[in-house]
Design an enzyme around this catalytic site. Structure first.
Site, PDB file in Angstrom:
ATOM      1  N   ASP A 158      69.234   3.841   1.319  1.00  0.00           N
ATOM      2  CA  ASP A 158      68.067   4.307   1.782  1.00  0.00           C
ATOM      3  C   ASP A 158      66.764   3.771   0.866  1.00  0.00           C
ATOM      4  OD1 ASP A 158      69.179   5.787   3.783  1.00  0.00           O
ATOM      5  OD2 ASP A 158      69.154   7.604   2.647  1.00  0.00           O
ATOM      6  N   ASP A 160      65.974  14.796   3.056  1.00  0.00           N
ATOM      7  CA  ASP A 160      65.454  14.359   1.754  1.00  0.00           C
ATOM      8  C   ASP A 160      64.136  14.891   1.743  1.00  0.00           C
ATOM      9  OD1 ASP A 160      63.865  12.433   2.756  1.00  0.00           O
ATOM     10  OD2 ASP A 160      65.570  11.080   2.773  1.00  0.00           O
ATOM     11  N   ARG A 220      73.079  12.876   1.822  1.00  0.00           N
ATOM     12  CA  ARG A 220      71.882  13.638   2.399  1.00  0.00           C
ATOM     13  C   ARG A 220      72.495  14.796   3.206  1.00  0.00           C
ATOM     14  NH1 ARG A 220      68.217  10.521   6.138  1.00  0.00           N
ATOM     15  NH2 ARG A 220      69.770   8.749   6.141  1.00  0.00           N
ATOM     16  N   TYR A 244      78.528   7.963  -6.383  1.00  0.00           N
ATOM     17  CA  TYR A 244      77.067   8.252  -5.990  1.00  0.00           C
ATOM     18  C   TYR A 244      76.726   9.307  -7.258  1.00  0.00           C
ATOM     19  CZ  TYR A 244      76.801   5.865  -1.404  1.00  0.00           C
ATOM     20  OH  TYR A 244      77.039   5.043  -0.694  1.00  0.00           O
TER      21      TYR A 244
END
Length: 355
Positions: free
Chosen positions: A40, A82, A182, A68
């Site tokens: 993203d 988000d 997310r 992550y």
């Protein structure tokens, strides 16, 4: 001459994955450039960018586990899941006042169950395809479509820090392709009854690519300004990893003769007996943690010499990258049980010589 291969980029926040592709195209003057998995715009971290014919290896990286580091903000729900999206509800005041009671144990319990193969609803602002279009295209046009859950693999979720005074939770995730971090934040928020949205995300690892070895995009832009100067190509090539570098889940088969190597790169099938198998495919004997293509259980990186030589070498698919000499990475082959031979899926070296 700029080599074809892969550059491991540390993507900065505020740029799209395509912006990174554009930077590499300008740097190398090679039009065919792709990446192995979108980040993203506001996410940072590892983005392997494939140059030239190496763009064809991207589909093989679906076997890779990604890692992550994420920060989640409690109390907020947005349309994008988000903090950069449109806020749909904000219950932070209710958390602050105690109207919504939360404890660290509540948060930890809300993360339970995110492991193994599970179903996940992708965000409506995502690149998942539906009816020939991306979901985010429908969302931008204000169209509501049915979002169906997808099977994803989450190996582990590790909570690093819970700070209820700032409404934040930091955690790390190891997962397979197609997993939306997310969506994990959103699901945890729903379980807690207060909502949650992702506020920061860094991809620290993608298969064999690690953030510690990634090159900053700003450095690539600086190099582009040096185009045409002495040593420019050497500097760029020092950053380029070979096409076989990430393919560690595949076996390794070394074709014994130059004649048969030429035969393979020109479309010929190869018997296993014509090779030295120095590594078996990872999932030939081991059960994969998630569903994979059947062919990947019998996939081999193929190596050989296109000219005769007495010295036996190694390649960068070997564990010791300093031993990268002699043998050429020719392509990827799947073992065909009907032909009882290795059949090329993709060839990365060609020769016009007759054999």
């Amino acid at each position: 001459m700029i080599k074809e291969g892969i550059i491991n980029i540390n993507k900065p926040a505020g740029m799209t994955s395509h912006d990174c592709i554009y930077t590499v195209r300008r740097l190398t003057d090679i039009k065919r450039v792709g990446h192995t998995g979108t980040l993203d715009p506001n996410a940072t971290g590892v983005l392997p960018v494939c140059i030239g014919s190496c763009a064809r290896i991207a589909e093989y990286t679906e076997l890779d586990i990604k890692e992550y580091d994420c920060t989640m903000m409690l109390g907020i729900v947005t349309d994008t899941q988000d903090i950069w999206g449109e806020v749909l509800s904000d219950k932070r005041d209710e958390i602050f006042s105690g109207k919504i009671r939360l404890t660290g144990n509540d948060v930890r319990n809300a993360f339970s169950g995110f492991s193994g193969v599970t179903e996940q609803y992708p965000p409506k602002y995502s690149a998942v395809r539906y009816g020939g279009k991306r979901l985010y295209e429908y969302a931008r046009d204000g169209q509501e479509v049915e979002i169906r859950p997808r099977r994803v693999y989450i190996e582990s979720v590790d909570i690093k820090d819970i700070d209820l005074s700032s409404y934040t939770v930091r955690f790390s995730v190891r997962c397979g392709k197609g997993t939306y971090i997310r969506a994990i934040c959103n699901d945890v928020g729903e379980r807690l009854g207060c909502g949650a949205a992702m506020s920061a995300l860094t991809r620290t690892k993608s298969g064999r690519f690690e953030i510690a070895d990634a090159v900053d995009l700003s450095y690539l832009k600086e190099l582009t300004e040096k185009k045409g100067t002495p040593g420019f190509e050497e500097l760029v090539n020092s950053l380029v990893l070979p096409a076989d570098y990430p393919l560690t889940s595949f076996g390794r088969a070394e074709i014994k003769t130059a004649e048969r190597s030429k035969w393979f790169v020109n479309g010929g099938h190869i018997r296993l007996a014509e090779t030295d198998v120095t590594r078996r495919p990872k999932y030939k004997d081991e059960k994969p943690p998630f569903e994979i293509r059947r062919e990947y259980k019998d996939a081999y990186c193929m190596y050989g010499r296109l000219t005769e030589t007495d010295e036996k070498g190694k390649s960068c698919c070997a564990s010791d990258r300093d031993a990268c000499v002699e043998l050429d990475f020719l392509g990827v082959a799947f073992y065909n049980y009907d032909y009882k031979k290795l059949v090329a899926d993709k060839v990365f070296r060609r020769t016009d010589e007759s054999i």
